[in-house]
Design an enzyme around this catalytic site. Structure first.
Site, PDB file in Angstrom:
ATOM      1  N   CYS A 171       0.844  -1.187   0.000  1.00 58.26           N
ATOM      2  CA  CYS A 171       0.000   0.000   0.000  1.00 58.26           C
ATOM      3  C   CYS A 171       0.883   1.243   0.000  1.00 58.26           C
ATOM      4  O   CYS A 171       2.012   1.206   0.490  1.00 58.26           O
ATOM      5  CB  CYS A 171      -0.870  -0.034   1.262  1.00 58.26           C
ATOM      6  SG  CYS A 171      -1.892   1.416   1.556  1.00 58.26           S
ATOM      7  N   GLY A 172       0.377   2.330  -0.514  1.00 57.63           N
ATOM      8  CA  GLY A 172       1.113   3.585  -0.458  1.00 57.63           C
ATOM      9  C   GLY A 172       1.382   4.036   0.967  1.00 57.63           C
ATOM     10  O   GLY A 172       2.307   4.804   1.224  1.00 57.63           O
TER      11      GLY A 172
END
Length: 159
Positions: A36-37
Site C-alpha cells: 500500500c502507499g
C-alpha cells in the site's frame, strides 16, 4: 460494556491470543497492508513502539486484504516482510477482515465505540488506527492518512 480485554485474536503464527494480555497498557490497534502507499507507516509505528513501549504502549498490527488486495501474502510472508523491511517488533496478528459480515469481532466493537467521520462505521483504508486506554476502552480513532508521529500527544496523555 465490552473492553479490548474481552476479545481474542490469532497471532501471526496462528496461536490464540487473549487480548486481556494487554490489560493496563495503552494500545494502538491498526489494520495493515504490505503493498500500500501507506505501508511506510510501519516505520513510524515501530518508532512509536520503540519510544513508548517501556512506558506501557503496545501496538497490535492486523493485516487485512480488503483494500485493493494490498495484503495478498501468507502470514509467514507478511511477518518476514514486516521484520526485514521495517524492523517491526510489535505484535502482529493473522490476517482478518475489518469490514463486512466477516469483520473480526474486535473491529466490529471498535467501530461501534468510535465511529469515523460523519458517523461512518466502516474502516476506510489500510492503516486506520484506534487508540485504547489502560482500561481497555477506545478513546480515539485516527484516519489511515494520520501519521503515527501525529498520534504522539494523544498517546502521551494516556501513558
Amino acid at each position: 460494556m465490552s473492553t479490548l480485554y474481552d476479545f481474542e485474536a490469532l497471532t501471526i503464527e496462528g496461536k490464540p491470543a487473549p487480548l486481556s494480555t494487554y490489560k493496563g497498557k495503552v494500545v494502538v490497534v491498526v489494520n495493515t497492508a504490505s503493498q500500500c502507499g501507506l505501508t511506510p507507516q510501519y516505520k513510524g509505528l515501530q518508532e512509536l513502539y520503540d519510544k513508548y513501549h517501556a512506558q506501557g504502549l503496545e501496538i497490535l498490527g492486523f493485516p487485512c486484504n480488503q483494500f485493493g488486495s494490498q495484503e495478498p501474502g501468507t502470514e509467514k510472508e507478511i511477518a518476514s516482510f514486516c521484520e526485514t523491511s521495517f524492523g517491526v517488533s510489535f505484535p502482529m496478528f493473522s490476517k482478518i477482515d475489518v469490514n463486512g459480515d466477516a469483520a473480526h469481532p474486535l473491529y466490529q466493537w471498535m467501530k461501534e465505540e468510535k465511529p469515523g467521520l460523519l458517523g461512518s462505521k466502516d474502516i476506510k483504508w489500510n492503516f486506520g488506527k484506534f487508540l485504547i486506554n489502560r482500561e481497555g476502552q477506545v478513546v480515539e480513532r485516527f484516519a489511515p492518512t494520520t501519521s503515527p508521529a501525529d498520534m504522539s500527544a494523544d498517546i502521551e496523555k494516556l501513558l
